[in-house]
Design a protein around this motif. Structure first.
Motif: not given
Length: 261
Positions: A28, A37, A43, A100, A104, A124
């Motif tokens: 995350h 999340e 998401f 994300a 990432t 993401v």
């Protein structure tokens, strides 16, 4: 609670989805968590769990994972070592690395360290990088000092002047950090001292990659997503201009996972 022991942390993790399917390990974003999340509700990874075994974990000091007040623990490179520890714990062969924002960066550093551990990449909302990282790093340092001086009030004051990205002008609002206040300055300082890998290194990653980005967000600028799409040899970029389109991302990831290479 399932947990993986690391130096200075216990990483809480969970799995859902199709038993025996391809394994996707999701990292995350900063200040978020698995629960964060879900509370945010932006998401929706349920389509991913329908076609794969989805493993999610809380980064150190986030959510249900523990951590310590050591800024170096939260460098992207160390977070990548945590991700690789999760992959090794699963003992499932090459996996899809999905992350994300901070996740990432975690995935990219991990894939460079151990390319054979990943068969696909899902990136993401890539964060600020290289030149655009400088302003964000200064912001993180300022926020860390505010939290140390004034706690939650300092954090709120630092964030008060920030306008939401235009794409989120009508919500959903991003939740408060899912990080203990006493650890938040160290997390922020680690983020401030981090960056994406060098472009020349990224160009060596041959895995099929799906990049999902949205417009109008200075913290996740299109310039990073577009640069990654140019650098990664087998990348596909999708850019969303509306929240409704962002909510299609779960289905897009599922289609990417089931497509033939």
């Amino acid at each position: 609670m399932a947990a993986i022991a690391r130096e200075g942390a216990e990483l809480a993790w969970s799995a859902s989805g199709r038993e025996g399917g391809p394994v996707v390990v999701h990292a995350h974003g900063a200040m978020s968590s698995r629960a964060g999340e879900e509370r945010h509700g932006l998401f929706g990874w349920e389509p991913v769990a329908r076609v794969a075994r989805l493993v999610r974990y809380d980064a150190r000091a986030h959510g249900a994972s523990s951590g310590r007040a050591v800024p170096e623990d939260y460098l992207f490179t160390n977070l990548a070592r945590d991700l690789l520890a999760v992959v090794d714990h699963l003992d499932a062969g090459p996996v899809t690395g999905m992350g994300a924002s901070m996740g990432t960066a975690t995935v990219l550093h991990a894939a460079l360290a151990r390319p054979d551990a990943f068969e696909r990449l899902v990136l993401v909302i890539p964060p600020t990088a290289w030149e655009t990282r400088k302003a964000m790093a200064a912001h993180y340092r300022e926020a860390a000092e505010a939290v140390e001086a004034r706690g939650p009030r300092g954090f709120a004051e630092t964030m008060a002047g920030e306008e939401p990205a235009a794409i989120f002008a009508e919500g959903p609002a991003f939740p408060l950090p899912d990080v203990p206040w006493k650890l938040l300055p160290s997390v922020m300082r680690g983020l401030a001292a981090s960056d994406l890998p060098a472009p020349a290194e990224l160009a060596t990653l041959a895995q099929p990659a799906l990049i999902l980005a949205w417009e109008t967000d200075d913290g996740h600028p299109l310039s990073t997503a577009e640069a990654l799409a140019d650098l990664l040899p087998a990348a596909t970029l999708h850019v969303s201009a509306t929240v409704a389109d962002v909510r299609t991302w779960g289905a897009r990831v599922a289609a990417f996972l089931t497509a033939r290479s």
